[in-house]
Scaffold this active site. Structure first.
Site, PDB file in Angstrom:
ATOM      1  N   HIS A   4      -5.573 -13.192  18.121  1.00 26.91           N
ATOM      2  CA  HIS A   4      -6.778 -13.672  18.114  1.00 26.91           C
ATOM      3  C   HIS A   4      -6.670 -14.460  19.839  1.00 26.91           C
ATOM      4  O   HIS A   4      -7.542 -14.283  20.522  1.00 26.91           O
ATOM      5  CB  HIS A   4      -7.035 -14.922  17.509  1.00 26.91           C
ATOM      6  CG  HIS A   4      -7.875 -14.556  16.009  1.00 26.91           C
ATOM      7  ND1 HIS A   4      -9.145 -14.001  16.272  1.00 26.91           N
ATOM      8  CD2 HIS A   4      -7.378 -14.463  14.918  1.00 26.91           C
ATOM      9  CE1 HIS A   4      -9.742 -13.907  14.999  1.00 26.91           C
ATOM     10  NE2 HIS A   4      -8.541 -14.140  14.077  1.00 26.91           N
ATOM     11  N   GLY A  29      -5.008 -18.821   7.712  1.00 28.78           N
ATOM     12  CA  GLY A  29      -4.692 -18.972   9.284  1.00 28.78           C
ATOM     13  C   GLY A  29      -5.630 -19.417  10.265  1.00 28.78           C
ATOM     14  O   GLY A  29      -7.005 -19.048   9.583  1.00 28.78           O
ATOM     15  N   CYS A  73     -10.952 -11.973   8.090  1.00 30.21           N
ATOM     16  CA  CYS A  73     -10.792 -12.846   9.052  1.00 30.21           C
ATOM     17  C   CYS A  73     -12.214 -13.626   9.041  1.00 30.21           C
ATOM     18  O   CYS A  73     -13.165 -13.100   8.546  1.00 30.21           O
ATOM     19  CB  CYS A  73     -10.812 -11.956  10.487  1.00 30.21           C
ATOM     20  SG  CYS A  73     -10.779 -13.020  11.655  1.00 30.21           S
ATOM     21  N   LEU A  74     -12.046 -15.010   9.123  1.00 30.42           N
ATOM     22  CA  LEU A  74     -13.047 -15.875   9.044  1.00 30.42           C
ATOM     23  C   LEU A  74     -14.139 -15.617  10.163  1.00 30.42           C
ATOM     24  O   LEU A  74     -15.333 -16.157   9.977  1.00 30.42           O
ATOM     25  CB  LEU A  74     -12.551 -17.176   9.263  1.00 30.42           C
ATOM     26  CG  LEU A  74     -11.729 -17.868   8.077  1.00 30.42           C
ATOM     27  CD1 LEU A  74     -10.983 -19.081   8.374  1.00 30.42           C
ATOM     28  CD2 LEU A  74     -12.325 -17.926   6.763  1.00 30.42           C
ATOM     29  N   GLN A 103     -11.082 -18.951  17.869  1.00 35.17           N
ATOM     30  CA  GLN A 103     -12.142 -19.212  16.476  1.00 35.17           C
ATOM     31  C   GLN A 103     -12.938 -20.316  16.452  1.00 35.17           C
ATOM     32  O   GLN A 103     -14.022 -20.280  15.820  1.00 35.17           O
ATOM     33  CB  GLN A 103     -11.430 -18.718  15.211  1.00 35.17           C
ATOM     34  CG  GLN A 103     -10.759 -17.510  15.115  1.00 35.17           C
ATOM     35  CD  GLN A 103     -10.064 -17.069  13.788  1.00 35.17           C
ATOM     36  OE1 GLN A 103      -8.976 -17.641  13.475  1.00 35.17           O
ATOM     37  NE2 GLN A 103     -10.742 -16.624  12.875  1.00 35.17           N
ATOM     38  N   HIS A 158      -1.647 -11.555  13.220  1.00 33.73           N
ATOM     39  CA  HIS A 158      -3.375 -11.688  12.942  1.00 33.73           C
ATOM     40  C   HIS A 158      -3.699 -12.665  14.159  1.00 33.73           C
ATOM     41  O   HIS A 158      -4.701 -12.732  15.032  1.00 33.73           O
ATOM     42  CB  HIS A 158      -3.617 -11.862  11.885  1.00 33.73           C
ATOM     43  CG  HIS A 158      -5.143 -12.160  11.660  1.00 33.73           C
ATOM     44  ND1 HIS A 158      -5.954 -11.055  10.897  1.00 33.73           N
ATOM     45  CD2 HIS A 158      -6.005 -12.995  11.756  1.00 33.73           C
ATOM     46  CE1 HIS A 158      -7.311 -11.517  10.865  1.00 33.73           C
ATOM     47  NE2 HIS A 158      -7.320 -12.716  11.383  1.00 33.73           N
ATOM     48  N   GLU A 159      -3.008 -14.073  13.911  1.00 39.63           N
ATOM     49  CA  GLU A 159      -3.625 -15.362  14.450  1.00 39.63           C
ATOM     50  C   GLU A 159      -3.139 -15.033  16.024  1.00 39.63           C
ATOM     51  O   GLU A 159      -3.855 -15.343  17.236  1.00 39.63           O
ATOM     52  CB  GLU A 159      -2.751 -16.464  14.054  1.00 39.63           C
ATOM     53  CG  GLU A 159      -3.026 -16.716  12.766  1.00 39.63           C
ATOM     54  CD  GLU A 159      -4.501 -16.767  12.255  1.00 39.63           C
ATOM     55  OE1 GLU A 159      -5.475 -16.871  13.074  1.00 39.63           O
ATOM     56  OE2 GLU A 159      -4.705 -16.400  11.071  1.00 39.63           O
TER      57      GLU A 159
HETATM   58  O1  GNR Z   1      -7.926 -16.189   5.627  1.00 44.06           O
HETATM   59  C1  GNR Z   1      -7.334 -15.198   6.196  1.00 44.06           C
HETATM   60  N1  GNR Z   1      -6.679 -14.328   5.409  1.00 44.06           N
HETATM   61  C2  GNR Z   1      -6.040 -13.283   5.767  1.00 44.06           C
HETATM   62  C3  GNR Z   1      -5.566 -12.370   4.901  1.00 44.06           C
HETATM   63  C4  GNR Z   1      -5.108 -11.211   5.327  1.00 44.06           C
HETATM   64  C5  GNR Z   1      -4.636 -10.955   6.760  1.00 44.06           C
HETATM   65  C6  GNR Z   1      -4.994 -11.998   7.601  1.00 44.06           C
HETATM   66  C7  GNR Z   1      -5.695 -13.121   7.189  1.00 44.06           C
HETATM   67  S1  GNR Z   1      -5.999 -14.521   8.474  1.00 44.06           S
HETATM   68  C8  GNR Z   1      -7.505 -15.099   7.552  1.00 44.06           C
HETATM   69  C9  GNR Z   1      -7.994 -16.227   8.356  1.00 44.06           C
HETATM   70  C10 GNR Z   1      -8.326 -15.857   9.701  1.00 44.06           C
HETATM   71  O2  GNR Z   1      -9.337 -15.301  10.294  1.00 44.06           O
HETATM   72  N2  GNR Z   1      -7.337 -16.203  10.671  1.00 44.06           N
HETATM   73  O3  GNR Z   1      -7.642 -15.852  12.022  1.00 44.06           O
HETATM   74 NI    NI Z   2      -8.856 -14.001  11.949  1.00 42.31          NI
END
Ligand code: GNR
Ligand code: NI
Length: 190
Positions: free
Chosen positions: A140, A46, A94-95, A51, A136-137
């Site tokens: 952000h 995601g 999270c990236l 980001q 999660h997205e």
């Molecule tokens: O790549 C991602 N893996 C992930 C694993 C568990 C819960 C959420 C994520 S999202 C993350 C990519 C990211 O930072 N998206 O904002």
């Molecule tokens: Ni993230």
């Protein structure tokens, strides 16, 4: 298409609230396509526009698992319109918080309303990893990182380590040393 640089915490842009898009036009579609390419390259499942420094309410996802193969999903102005009372805990990464993982508790099932890549309004009910990821997205877009859901003690420890890692990276780059390999990131992407 283009690869965009991914911001890492602590960065003030990751704490800001993103603005809704007025319409899904060619400019928004270009951002979506660049984000998807950037997400695949990272690799991640995601990515949210803030980001990559764009404070617009746009997210992309692609959960490619045995149980669920969604294919690429593009969402503008996503909103959770329904959430289950039942919660689940999932180990998130999270990236923008590289190399750190923590269990986060969230609703197990959510329905998200959004504009798709053609600007058409859609409702999608998500479970499992997709439910976790879409929440999660959307976080952000409101300036919230997964580390904001864990204890302040753990959060501050991670933020200190990220700052230290960034300083070491800057020092290595100044000395012309090669970048560290990404095998570990790939392992945690799913
Ligand atoms: O790549 C991602 N893996 C992930 C694993 C568990 C819960 C959420 C994520 S999202 C993350 C990519 C990211 O930072 N998206 O904002
Ligand atoms: Ni993230």
């Amino acid at each position: 298409m283009a690869l965009l640089p991914i911001l890492t915490a602590p960065d003030p842009r990751l704490k800001k609230k993103s603005k809704p898009v007025e319409a899904v036009d060619d400019d928004v579609r270009r951002l979506m396509d660049d984000m998807l390419e950037t997400m695949y390259a990272a690799p991640g499942i995601g990515l949210a526009a803030p980001q990559v420094g764009e404070l617009r309410r746009v997210i992309v996802l692609d959960i490619d698992r045995e149980e669920v193969k969604t294919g690429p999903l593009f969402m503008a102005n996503p909103e959770i319109i329904e959430a289950s009372n039942e919660d689940v805990s999932y180990e998130e990464g999270c990236l923008s918080v590289p190399d750190h993982y923590s269990d986060v508790v969230r609703p197990a099932k959510v329905t998200v309303r959004y504009l798709d890549r053609d600007g058409k309004q859609q409702d999608m009910t998500c479970e499992g990893l997709l439910a976790t990821c879409v929440q999660h997205e959307i976080d952000h877009l409101d300036g919230i990182l997964f580390i904001d859901h864990i204890s302040a003690l753990k959060r501050n420890m991670i933020l200190r380590k990220l700052l230290k890692a960034r300083k070491e990276k800057e020092r290595d780059e100044a000395e012309g040393k090669p970048a560290k390999d990404k095998a570990k990131d790939a392992e945690h992407a799913l």
